[in-house]
Structure formats: C-alpha cells, structure tokens
Scaffold this motif. Structure first.
Motif, mmCIF file in Angstrom:
data_model
loop_
_atom_site.group_PDB
_atom_site.id
_atom_site.type_symbol
_atom_site.label_atom_id
_atom_site.label_comp_id
_atom_site.label_asym_id
_atom_site.label_seq_id
_atom_site.Cartn_x
_atom_site.Cartn_y
_atom_site.Cartn_z
ATOM 1 N N ASN A 199 0.853 -1.193 0.000
ATOM 2 C CA ASN A 199 0.000 0.000 0.000
ATOM 3 C C ASN A 199 0.886 1.240 0.000
ATOM 4 O OD1 ASN A 199 -1.923 1.997 0.307
ATOM 5 N ND2 ASN A 199 -3.064 0.904 1.891
ATOM 6 N N VAL A 200 0.913 1.947 -1.139
ATOM 7 C CA VAL A 200 1.701 3.183 -1.254
ATOM 8 C C VAL A 200 0.800 4.350 -1.642
ATOM 9 C CG1 VAL A 200 3.858 2.007 -1.804
ATOM 10 C CG2 VAL A 200 2.277 2.596 -3.653
ATOM 11 N N SER A 201 -0.480 4.227 -1.382
ATOM 12 C CA SER A 201 -1.431 5.262 -1.789
ATOM 13 C C SER A 201 -1.155 6.589 -1.083
ATOM 14 C CB SER A 201 -2.865 4.799 -1.501
ATOM 15 O OG SER A 201 -3.041 4.512 -0.129
ATOM 16 N N TYR A 202 -1.491 7.661 -1.770
ATOM 17 C CA TYR A 202 -1.395 9.017 -1.227
ATOM 18 C C TYR A 202 0.037 9.379 -0.802
ATOM 19 C CZ TYR A 202 -6.376 8.672 -1.635
ATOM 20 O OH TYR A 202 -7.638 8.496 -2.159
ATOM 21 N N ASN A 203 0.930 9.269 -1.785
ATOM 22 C CA ASN A 203 2.294 9.771 -1.677
ATOM 23 C C ASN A 203 2.558 10.623 -2.917
ATOM 24 O OD1 ASN A 203 3.902 8.587 0.745
ATOM 25 N ND2 ASN A 203 2.724 6.837 0.004
ATOM 26 N N ASN A 204 3.818 10.814 -3.265
ATOM 27 C CA ASN A 204 4.180 11.595 -4.454
ATOM 28 C C ASN A 204 5.018 10.755 -5.411
ATOM 29 O OD1 ASN A 204 2.973 14.024 -3.377
ATOM 30 N ND2 ASN A 204 4.757 14.197 -2.032
ATOM 31 N N LEU A 205 4.654 9.498 -5.569
ATOM 32 C CA LEU A 205 5.437 8.567 -6.374
ATOM 33 C C LEU A 205 5.186 8.772 -7.858
ATOM 34 C CD1 LEU A 205 4.850 5.401 -4.166
ATOM 35 C CD2 LEU A 205 6.879 6.859 -4.211
ATOM 36 N N GLU A 206 6.130 8.278 -8.665
ATOM 37 C CA GLU A 206 6.020 8.447 -10.113
ATOM 38 C C GLU A 206 6.586 7.227 -10.810
ATOM 39 O OE1 GLU A 206 10.243 10.856 -10.788
ATOM 40 O OE2 GLU A 206 8.346 11.974 -10.726
ATOM 41 N N GLY A 207 6.319 7.152 -12.107
ATOM 42 C CA GLY A 207 6.864 6.075 -12.904
ATOM 43 C C GLY A 207 5.990 4.833 -12.915
ATOM 44 N N PRO A 208 6.437 3.784 -13.607
ATOM 45 C CA PRO A 208 5.630 2.556 -13.747
ATOM 46 C C PRO A 208 5.574 1.741 -12.458
ATOM 47 C CG PRO A 208 7.769 2.278 -14.784
ATOM 48 C CD PRO A 208 7.700 3.714 -14.371
ATOM 49 N N ILE A 209 4.439 1.101 -12.257
ATOM 50 C CA ILE A 209 4.267 0.178 -11.132
ATOM 51 C C ILE A 209 4.940 -1.144 -11.503
ATOM 52 C CG2 ILE A 209 2.582 -1.125 -9.771
ATOM 53 C CD1 ILE A 209 0.629 1.208 -10.252
ATOM 54 N N PRO A 210 5.802 -1.713 -10.640
ATOM 55 C CA PRO A 210 6.473 -2.980 -10.967
ATOM 56 C C PRO A 210 5.468 -4.074 -11.342
ATOM 57 C CG PRO A 210 7.450 -2.007 -9.009
ATOM 58 C CD PRO A 210 6.240 -1.174 -9.340
ATOM 59 N N GLU A 211 5.895 -4.932 -12.266
ATOM 60 C CA GLU A 211 5.010 -5.974 -12.794
ATOM 61 C C GLU A 211 4.489 -6.887 -11.691
ATOM 62 O OE1 GLU A 211 5.105 -9.566 -16.146
ATOM 63 O OE2 GLU A 211 6.872 -8.315 -15.787
ATOM 64 N N ARG A 212 5.318 -7.180 -10.689
ATOM 65 C CA ARG A 212 4.898 -8.077 -9.611
ATOM 66 C C ARG A 212 3.706 -7.526 -8.848
ATOM 67 N NH1 ARG A 212 2.977 -10.530 -6.265
ATOM 68 N NH2 ARG A 212 3.844 -11.950 -4.699
ATOM 69 N N LEU A 213 3.509 -6.211 -8.851
ATOM 70 C CA LEU A 213 2.430 -5.579 -8.089
ATOM 71 C C LEU A 213 1.212 -5.273 -8.947
ATOM 72 C CD1 LEU A 213 4.596 -2.974 -6.099
ATOM 73 C CD2 LEU A 213 4.272 -5.405 -5.649
ATOM 74 N N SER A 214 1.273 -5.600 -10.229
ATOM 75 C CA SER A 214 0.222 -5.180 -11.166
ATOM 76 C C SER A 214 -1.107 -5.884 -10.955
ATOM 77 C CB SER A 214 0.686 -5.408 -12.611
ATOM 78 O OG SER A 214 0.937 -6.789 -12.840
ATOM 79 N N GLY A 229 0.659 2.523 -15.240
ATOM 80 C CA GLY A 229 0.668 1.085 -15.453
ATOM 81 C C GLY A 229 -0.432 0.384 -14.680
ATOM 82 N N ALA A 230 -0.530 -0.947 -14.884
ATOM 83 C CA ALA A 230 -1.525 -1.741 -14.163
ATOM 84 C C ALA A 230 -1.155 -1.773 -12.684
ATOM 85 C CB ALA A 230 -1.570 -3.156 -14.734
ATOM 86 N N PRO A 231 -2.160 -1.772 -11.773
ATOM 87 C CA PRO A 231 -3.603 -1.887 -12.037
ATOM 88 C C PRO A 231 -4.322 -0.554 -12.180
ATOM 89 C CG PRO A 231 -3.205 -2.077 -9.698
ATOM 90 C CD PRO A 231 -1.858 -1.855 -10.329
ATOM 91 N N LEU A 232 -3.575 0.558 -12.248
ATOM 92 C CA LEU A 232 -4.235 1.874 -12.312
ATOM 93 C C LEU A 232 -4.916 2.124 -13.652
ATOM 94 C CD1 LEU A 232 -1.683 4.223 -10.491
ATOM 95 C CD2 LEU A 232 -3.895 3.426 -9.661
ATOM 96 N N GLY A 233 -4.457 1.434 -14.691
ATOM 97 C CA GLY A 233 -5.053 1.682 -16.003
ATOM 98 C C GLY A 233 -4.588 2.973 -16.636
ATOM 99 N N VAL A 234 -3.483 3.515 -16.132
ATOM 100 C CA VAL A 234 -2.908 4.744 -16.690
ATOM 101 C C VAL A 234 -1.707 4.366 -17.534
ATOM 102 C CG1 VAL A 234 -1.818 6.958 -16.140
ATOM 103 C CG2 VAL A 234 -3.670 6.078 -14.702
ATOM 104 N N SER A 235 -1.729 4.772 -18.800
ATOM 105 C CA SER A 235 -0.646 4.415 -19.703
ATOM 106 C C SER A 235 0.645 5.112 -19.298
ATOM 107 C CB SER A 235 -1.018 4.796 -21.142
ATOM 108 O OG SER A 235 0.084 4.580 -22.000
ATOM 109 N N CYS A 236 1.749 4.369 -19.422
ATOM 110 C CA CYS A 236 3.053 4.963 -19.132
ATOM 111 C C CYS A 236 3.663 5.623 -20.361
ATOM 112 C CB CYS A 236 4.014 3.890 -18.607
ATOM 113 S SG CYS A 236 3.557 3.280 -16.960
ATOM 114 N N THR A 237 2.952 5.560 -21.497
ATOM 115 C CA THR A 237 3.421 6.204 -22.721
ATOM 116 C C THR A 237 3.051 7.674 -22.680
ATOM 117 O OG1 THR A 237 3.055 4.161 -23.936
ATOM 118 C CG2 THR A 237 3.335 6.181 -25.231
#
Length: 615
Positions: A199-214, A229-237
């Motif tokens: 659980n890393v919700s409500y921080n200031n993180l950036e970049g793709p979510i690691p595949e193991r956590l998707s 990235g998954a599971p947020l459904g936000v494209s990293c492109t």
C-alpha cells in the motif's frame, strides 16, 4: 581491623541481596524496565504500571502479566504498545537485549523524529509504526540485513524521500504499508513470491508500477499523480496535453451525456418496478429480495412520512464499502443494495443476507448493531488487520462498511453451509451424515485455523472469541472455514459478555473475564459436539455458564475404557477406529478442564490432534 568485620559482613549481605534480586528478575524484564524509562507519555506510564518487579514478564513461559508483552518459550517475542499516548523519540538500542523479539508495534502513538534504526534488530518479522509523527528520509540500506522480515507498516506518518531499495532484500516479505506519507520517486522492483499487499497510496510517487504488483488492487496505488501502469489503467506512454478550452468542452459534453444516461436508467427502472408494492413484507429465510428492500423491512430507518412509508437512507449516509481482500472484483454500496438477496438467518449480532451480484460471486452481508465499542479509526485499523489474515481454514473478510449506528461485514458465500447444519439440521435428508474421517479432518482444520489466529493476533486475549459449530462453515470438499473470528476488540463489552461463546467459559463464571485459554475451552466443546452429535445448548444449566455443559454430560456417561455410548450413532466409518476416536475424546476433555490453569495450551492440543491418523 577486627572492628571493621561487622561492616564488611553487612556490605557482603547487601551485595548478595541485590545480586539475588538481579537473578530473580529475568534479563528480558530488566531490558523492558530500562526501555520504559526512556518513554514519554500522556498516560502511557499508567498503562505500563504492570511492568514491575517479580521474576519478569514471562513467568508462565507463553503468558505475560505485563501489558503489551507476549512471550514464547519463556522469552519476550512481541511488544505491542498501541494507542497508549506514547511520545518523544523511539530508541530501540535497549531492545537489542531481547534476543527472542520478533514483532514490534507502536501504532497510533505520538512518536516523532526519524524512523528508528531497525538494523540493530535484524531478527524482526513484523514492524508496525503506523499513525505516529515520524519524519524525514529512511536510509536506503535500512532493510538489507532484515532477512526474516515479513510485515512492515509505516502508514500515516510524515516520511519523505525515496522508498528504500533495500525492501527488495527480505525474501519472506508479505506486507508493506507506506500510505499517507510524502515518499517520492519510483517504486522499488519488489518481486518476493509471498508478497500480497503493498500500500503506497497518497504519496508523491512516479513512474511505472512494478510488474509483480500489477495484479493488486488499484486502491493501493491511488493518490499518486504520476504513477502509471496496471492496475491503475494509466498508460506509461507520454501523450500530448489537450488545450484547456478543448478539455473543458469534453468535460461538459461528458457531464451532459452522463446526466441523460442516469435519467434514462431511472425511467426504465420505474417502468419495470411493480406498482402498488411496498417494502414492508415480512422477511422469511430463503425469500429472494433486494437488500435495499430487506433493510427497509427489517430496520427502522426513520419516521414515517404522510403515506406511512419508511424513509430511505440517503447516499451520503450510506457512505462507501472499504475492501480489504485482494484480487476480488469490487462493487459499491448501490450495487449491493440493488442485488438479489435472501435472508440466511438472524443471530445474536444481527441479520445475515446472501447477495447475488451481477457478474460477480455471491457474498454474505452481516449486519452488526452492537459494534459501538470503538471509534471509526480503531475500527478501520482492526478491519485492515483482519484483511491481512490469510489461511486455508479462515473465511476471508472481503469488505466492510462503517456507520456509527451499524456496521456491515462482507464475506464470501459458502454454499455447503455450517457445520451446525450438517450435524443437526441434516437429519432425515438424503445427504449422508459426516463420517469419522471427515469429522477428524474438520477438527484438524479448525485447530490449524485457531493456531494461525493465535500466531497472527497475539495481542488478543481470545483471538477467536465466538467459536461454535454455526461459525464453522464447510466448503465443497467439507474442509472447515472459521467465521466471526477476532471481533472482541470491536464489540461492546456488555454485548460480548452476553452473546460471545468465549465469555461463557468457566473462568468467566468465576471471574467475569475470559482467559487466553477460553478459545481452547470452546474448541473442546466443539470437538465433543462433532464426536457425539449432541447440541451443546441442550446440556447447559440455565444461568450457569460453564456448568452442566456437554463435557460434564460426556464425563458422566463415559469412561476411558468404554466411551462408545457417547459417540454419534449416525457417524459412519468408525469400524476399527474407536481407539483413535477415544484419543480425540480425551483431547476434548483436556480442553474442557474447568480450571483454565490446568487446561491444555492450544499448541499442545494441535500437536496431539495431528498425531491422530484417520482411516
């Protein structure tokens, strides 16, 4: 010289006395007293007043009279100092003297300053420091030496900087809670095989979510504007930004379309609804309705209007469901209220419904009216703790709903029903009663589930608290699933003492309080119920908890040499197994000792049961 010998003798005797006290007080006891002296509190000193003198915290091997201290094999294994108003800086240097220490929890206090240096306690398995005032960055190598670490919770502090990359080192890591801080940068590439929650919700993180956590829940990553990235459904492109005017136009069009759709759906629902129907029909178990209608029929929602109909709960009052189980399809309160539902029954706590959702597995919704013993934050923290439990013999908590007046707990639906139904409600049906091998496997599964609760919830006096056959569900393979466990901390004390089974143990009849072995007593009664087919309530003496119980009945009509008269005559598969059945009967009686000091420890019970081999 001769005149000085009395003084020398006196000095020797005083030194000997002090040395004797030092020996009497265990090493762990001295360490804890030194640690207590470093704590600042607003009431914490009073909370730790039981830390004093004697032979130390672990006189009875695994039972401690010192508040927040839990022992294993005569050594302090867990320090659980939650909600005590402790403050100041947390210095763990002294605790290096606790060689058996494996779990620390200082959640919901007011400690401040940097996160303590855990490198000095490399054997820790669990760390809980949520809801304090820790600040600053965590050294990147903090967790490099912590090979045994399974759980680390630092939620809701004021921590900043990058998440330590050394979190990738502990190979047994299962849970990480860093939500509600100010962490920035990228998530470490966590790949541990047993990892089930990050659980890393409500921080200031950036970049793709690691595949193991998707494959985890999106809610564990929300509140970070630049995570993708998954599971947020936000494209990293990267994508081109829309002009502000175009963006406003799109939003306005979307709002209009959504408004039209809502109106159309409402119109169609009104046309389909039967005219002249009210929601005040009498409820019957098995009768299919919507939960919204069932609630209106069974609960007073407010004063009646001029047509005599009940007022509905507003959307604002309904709040929202909070999910604690991973990997399940989520739904909201409106989905639940509109679901096809049937009443499963009404127990001591409230009503239970089976809700059949669209495109999702059926769930059971339990309404609790007597859960006003704790506030919202404490309730939520305990539900999160239950959500972290995972065992093949526990019915997992899926979600909960909090309102001051009532609470909902949502679990999976188990089609086979309860052990109580299989033992007592199945007479005369075409389905065969449970045979001996099946009953033995059920006992073993219940024992394993209980042992897991005792291991994961050492801070609770009664980790289950309500163990009875109706709270043991059977899956398709007739394996047991424990239900309604670990609810004592969120129940009104008066209600718990009236309805929860652990509070009907003999020690409650004597002292008014359950002991650490009250669950063991309940388990013993459950084993006797499984062996005899007798319903325990039929053998209780009115108004005398723990007296005239099923164990007393068994002891009157059976002996070690000839126990066959007490065994359920409907039980099949007993040929050549009476010796094993007798062993289980003796274990049950050891669990039902009236004196809790003489009653077996749960781990002893588990070991003895595992030694019994079924057919």
């Amino acid at each position: 010289m001769a005149d000085s010998w009395p003084l020398q003798l006196l000095t020797f005797l005083l030194s000997f006395t002090l040395w004797g006290y030092s020996v009497a007080m265990s090493d762990d006891g001295r360490v804890l007293l030194q640690f207590r002296a470093t704590l600042s509190s607003g009431g914490g000193d009073a909370a730790l007043s039981s830390w004093a003198g004697g032979k130390g915290p672990c006189m009875d091997q695994n039972v401690s009279a010192w508040t927040g201290v839990y022992c294993e094999n005569g050594n302090v294994s867990t320090l659980q100092l939650e909600n005590m108003g402790l403050s100041g800086k947390l210095d763990l240097d002294i605790l290096t003297g606790l060689l058996g220490l494996r779990s620390l929890s200082f959640s919901n206090n007011s400690f401040e300053g940097p996160v303590p240096d855990f490198t000095k306690l490399p054997a820790l398995k669990s760390i809980y420091l949520s809801m304090n005032r820790f600040s600053g960055e965590i050294p990147d190598g903090m967790f490099s030496a912590m090979r045994a670490l399974k759980k680390v919770w630092l939620s809701h502090n004021n921590l900043s900087g990058r998440i330590p990359s050394s979190l990738t080192v502990p190979t047994k890591l299962m849970e990480v809670g860093l939500d509600g801080n100010k962490f920035e940068g990228k998530l470490p590439d966590l790949r541990q095989p047993e990892l089930r929650m990050v659980n890393v919700s409500y921080n200031n993180l950036e970049g793709p979510i690691p595949e193991r956590l998707s494959n985890m829940s999106a809610s564990l990553f929300e509140g970070n504007k630049n995570l993708c990235g998954a599971p947020l459904g936000v494209s990293c492109t990267p994508s081109k930004k829309l002009a502000p005017a175009l963006l406003v136009g799109i939003i306005l069009i979307a709002v209009k379309v959504l408004t039209l759709l809502i109106g159309l759906i409402g119109f169609l629902l009104r046309r389909r609804a039967p005219k002249g129907k009210t929601t005040t029909d009498k409820l019957q178990p098995g009768k299919s309705k919507r939960i919204e209608d069932l609630e209106a029929a069974s609960v007073e929602k407010g004063s009646a209007d001029h047509d005599g109909e009940k007022k509905k709960v507003s959307k604002k009052e309904q709040g929202k469901l909070t999910f604690v189980a991973e990997g399940r399809r989520k739904f909201d309160m409106q989905d639940l209220l509109k679901a096809s539902a049937e009443v499963l029954g009404s127990g001591n706590f409230g009503s239970s419904y089976k809700a059949t959702l669209v495109d999702a597995p059926a769930v059971v919704v339990k309404r609790f009216k007597e859960m006003n013993g704790v506030g919202r934050e404490d309730f939520q923290e305990h539900m999160r703790r239950l959500g972290r439990l995972s065992h093949s013999n526990l019915l997992p908590l899926v979600a909960y709903y909090y309102r001051k007046e009532e609470k909902l707990l949502i679990t999976e639906f188990v089609p086979k029903g309860s052990l109580a139904h299989m033992l007592h409600g199945n007479r005369g049906s075409t389905e065969s009663p449970l045979d001996w091998p099946t009953r033995l496997n059920i006992v073993k599964g219940v024992a394993r589930g209980l042992a897991y609760l005792y291991e994961e919830l050492p801070m609770l006096t009664v980790p289950h608290g309500h163990l009875k056959s109706s709270n043991v569900l059977l899956d398709q393979s007739l394996a047991p699933l424990l239900a309604d466990y670990a609810l004592v901390p969120v129940m009104n004390k008066a209600t718990a003492s009236k309805v929860m089974v652990a509070y009907k143990s003999p020690e409650c009849a004597r002292h008014g309080k359950p002991s650490k072995k009250s669950d063991v007593w309940c388990f013993g009664i459950l084993i006797l119920e499984i062996l005899t087919g007798e319903f325990p309530a039929n053998h209780l003496t009115q108004g005398k908890a723990g007296a005239g119980d099923l164990a007393s009945w068994v002891s009157r009509i059976a002996s070690e040499e000839r126990a066959s008269p007490v065994f359920d005559k409907n039980m099949k598969g007993t040929e050549n197994n009476e010796g094993e059945m007798l062993k289980l009967l003796q274990i049950a009686m050891a669990c039902c000792e009236t004196d809790d000091e003489s009653r077996w420890e749960l781990m002893t019970v588990l070991e003895k049961i595992e030694e019994i081999k079924g057919e």
